[in-house]
Design a protein around this motif. Structure first.
Motif, short mmCIF file in Angstrom:
data_model
loop_
_atom_site.label_atom_id
_atom_site.label_comp_id
_atom_site.label_asym_id
_atom_site.label_seq_id
_atom_site.Cartn_x
_atom_site.Cartn_y
_atom_site.Cartn_z
N GLY A 197 0.81 -1.21 0.00
CA GLY A 197 0.00 0.00 0.00
C GLY A 197 0.84 1.26 0.00
N MET A 198 1.97 1.27 0.73
CA MET A 198 2.82 2.46 0.75
C MET A 198 3.44 2.72 -0.61
N VAL A 199 3.85 1.67 -1.30
CA VAL A 199 4.43 1.84 -2.64
C VAL A 199 3.39 2.40 -3.60
N HIS A 200 2.15 1.89 -3.54
CA HIS A 200 1.10 2.40 -4.43
C HIS A 200 0.76 3.86 -4.12
N VAL A 201 0.69 4.21 -2.84
CA VAL A 201 0.36 5.59 -2.48
C VAL A 201 1.48 6.54 -2.90
#
Length: 229
Positions: free
Chosen positions: A156-160
């Motif tokens: 999720g952090m990479v996508h955000v």
């Protein structure tokens, strides 16, 4: 005149024969193991038993251990505000972890309500079961939950970051299956960004629940100190 001399009185001495009584022979010492005889002693009989030795009973009194009152600065309200700020920061980390976990589960095809429930379950697991009695199955499931939390939070952090800060994440693949390229030589240009995101993931996923527990107790102690007389 004739002088008459007085005649002195005669003293008659009578001798009497005095016989001394023979000395009594001292009693012989009793033989070893023999009971000496008491001549003229009158035995005394009693029905009462001999007194028993007194017994002192020691009763252990439970020791009450009192926790020493924590030392606070002179201004207790300032200390309470500082501890409250730490608690808010810990909850902010928890909500950020929840956001990235739900986002990562959505990237894997899991609806966000189910993702939210999964994050709450993992959080409660870390708060409750990990502090209980050790059990191999509980420990195995706990490790699985932590790995799931770390993986989904990183996804999720990479996508955000890729969506909100494309310049920072330039060239960084969103598929973690391509990240073993970090071990290659030479390392890709996005290596330091990936290492930074992994560090943030570990910080959020592993320390949020612990910080909440620590600052909650510290805030409770500071609140008691404010209202103490």
């Amino acid at each position: 005149m004739s002088s008459v001399r007085p005649t002195p009185p005669r003293t008659t001495t009578t001798r009497r024969t005095v016989y001394s009584a023979p000395m009594a022979t001292p009693p012989a010492a009793p033989e070893a193991g023999a009971t000496p005889e008491l001549h003229g002693a009158v035995p005394i009989y009693t029905d009462d038993p001999p007194p028993r030795p007194s017994t002192v009973r020691l009763v252990a009194r439970p020791v009450t251990v009192t926790r020493a009152a924590p030392r606070y600065p002179s201004n207790r309200w300032d200390h309470l505000i500082a501890e409250g700020f730490g608690l808010l920061l810990a909850y902010a980390m928890w909500f950020a972890n929840a956001l990235f976990t739900i986002w990562g589960l959505m990237a894997l095809g899991v609806p966000w309500p189910i993702g939210g429930l999964i994050h709450i379950g993992i959080s409660r697991w870390q708060q409750t079961l990990w502090r209980g009695q050790f059990h191999p199955l509980v420990a195995l499931l706990g490790i699985g939950c932590v790995l799931l939390d770390l993986g989904t939070t990183l996804i999720g952090m990479v996508h955000v970051v890729t969506w909100r800060y494309p310049t920072f994440a330039a060239g960084m693949p969103t598929d973690l299956r391509l990240w073993p390229a970090l071990l290659a030589s030479p390392t890709p240009p996005w290596a330091w960004q990936a290492v930074l995101l992994v560090g943030l993931t570990l910080l959020l996923a592993l320390s949020a629940e612990y910080l909440i527990r620590v600052f909650w107790q510290r805030c409770a102690d500071a609140w008691d100190a404010v209202h103490a007389r």
